[in-house]
Design a protein around this motif. Structure first.
Motif, PDB file in Angstrom:
ATOM      1  N   HIS A   1      -2.265   3.694   5.483  1.00  0.00           N
ATOM      2  CA  HIS A   1      -2.607   2.985   4.243  1.00  0.00           C
ATOM      3  C   HIS A   1      -3.189   3.974   3.241  1.00  0.00           C
ATOM      4  O   HIS A   1      -4.277   4.488   3.452  1.00  0.00           O
TER       5      HIS A   1
ATOM      6  N   GLU B   1       5.143  -6.144   0.584  1.00  0.00           N
ATOM      7  CA  GLU B   1       5.110  -6.953   1.810  1.00  0.00           C
ATOM      8  C   GLU B   1       4.514  -8.329   1.571  1.00  0.00           C
ATOM      9  O   GLU B   1       3.498  -8.685   2.170  1.00  0.00           O
TER      10      GLU B   1
ATOM     11  N   GLU C   1       8.706  -6.998   4.699  1.00  0.00           N
ATOM     12  CA  GLU C   1       8.105  -5.749   4.200  1.00  0.00           C
ATOM     13  C   GLU C   1       9.107  -4.603   4.273  1.00  0.00           C
ATOM     14  O   GLU C   1       9.822  -4.466   5.271  1.00  0.00           O
TER      15      GLU C   1
ATOM     16  N   HIS D   1       0.835  -1.208   0.000  1.00  0.00           N
ATOM     17  CA  HIS D   1       0.000   0.000   0.000  1.00  0.00           C
ATOM     18  C   HIS D   1       0.865   1.252   0.000  1.00  0.00           C
ATOM     19  O   HIS D   1       1.976   1.248   0.563  1.00  0.00           O
TER      20      HIS D   1
END
Ligand code: MF3
Ligand code: CO
Ligand code: CO
Length: 294
Positions: A220, A246, A277, A213
């Protein structure tokens, strides 16, 4: 009203920063090219591109996140409870003037996600004790001076077995391969394509329900970054985009179930799952990790 426009000569450097003369670049266009692109990404995709000062802010937050991961790594051993990891992360974050983003995020009750073995992501720290041979993902997001950075690693607890070694190796390689696709002109689909190809070539599977994201101004942001997909699909990458990659990789099947706590995602077949991530910036000729580790 006073006219604040500064007159730019035809032969002056173009204010858009292209390095070209104004007459060879943006003269006669309604707006400089870079402004147009920015506006179109904002309008079409709701993507907020980051400027130099924003990038430095996210980089600073990212430094804190990876220092916190290092602290956790040094304390991980058989016998430690997951809520002790939560305390470590919480206190270190606060001590450095930052805020742990997970705490109270959409009702999440703790400051970090701790996901053991078959837990894919969003494990809630509690009384569970880590034991020899476990794998554990620790996912840290810190807010420093309003900027967010997000990164995670999967650690071995004590001595890993062969399944543990395999899934961690594959998940880590998936992140590296995904990152290596990041450069202007490539698309978001190229990232997922590279990840999926590697995971499946190793007989592993890619989780579909959770994706990378946009990040930086918020936890996010758009765009979503799937860890599967086809080459050339999706939004074209441009400098100033910042997003996470991620991949969550399962040793068995890709399907998941969410436990009764409404957070913990586990593999449906209870096979091991691992994740790495990092927060990635698209630069003029490739990428820079704002949460760099190897
Ligand atoms: N850090 C996770 C991610 O990578 C999100 C965790 S949301 C929380 O996007 F509420 F569980 F913290
Ligand atoms: Co995260
Ligand atoms: Co994330």
């Amino acid at each position: 009203m006073k006219n604040r426009t500064v007159k730019v000569g035809r032969n002056d450097p173009c204010p858009c920063g292209s390095g070209l003369k104004y007459k060879k670049c943006c003269l006669g266009k309604s707006k400089p090219d870079s402004d147009n692109l920015k506006a179109s990404y904002a309008k079409k995709y709701r993507i907020r591109l980051k400027q130099a000062a924003d990038i430095q802010g996210i980089r600073n937050a990212g430094r804190l996140v990876i220092d916190t991961l290092d602290l956790v790594e040094s304390e991980i051993r058989p016998g430690i409870r997951t809520d002790e990891i939560n305390t470590l992360v919480h206190e270190y974050t606060i001590k450095h003037g930052a805020i742990p983003a997970p705490l109270n995020y959409r009702g999440f009750p703790k400051s970090v996600c701790v996901s053991i073995n078959e837990v894919i992501c969003h494990g809630i720290p509690g009384e569970r004790v880590l034991k020899d041979g476990d794998i554990v993902n620790v996912d840290i997001t810190s807010i420093l001076n309003k900027y967010y950075a997000d990164a995670s690693k999967t650690f071995f607890v004590g001595t890993p077995g062969s399944n543990a070694r395999k899934i961690v190796r594959v998940a880590k390689k998936c992140l590296t391969l995904g990152m290596s696709m990041v450069k202007p002109g490539n698309t978001i689909g190229d990232i997922g394509w590279a990840i999926q190809k590697h995971a499946e070539s190793q007989g592993c599977s890619v989780v579909r329900e959770f994706v990378g994201h946009g990040v930086g101004f918020d936890f996010h942001e758009p765009p979503q970054v799937p860890h599967f997909g086809r080459k050339g699909e999706g939004i074209r990458l441009i400098p100033g985009m910042v997003f996470t990659i991620e991949p969550m990789i399962n040793l068995g099947e890709k399907e998941l179930v969410i436990l009764k706590d409404n957070w913990t995602a586990v593999t449906q077949d209870r096979s091991l799952s691992a994740q790495f991530e990092q927060t990635i910036l698209v630069t003029d000729n490739g990428f820079e990790s704002l949460t760099p580790y190897d």
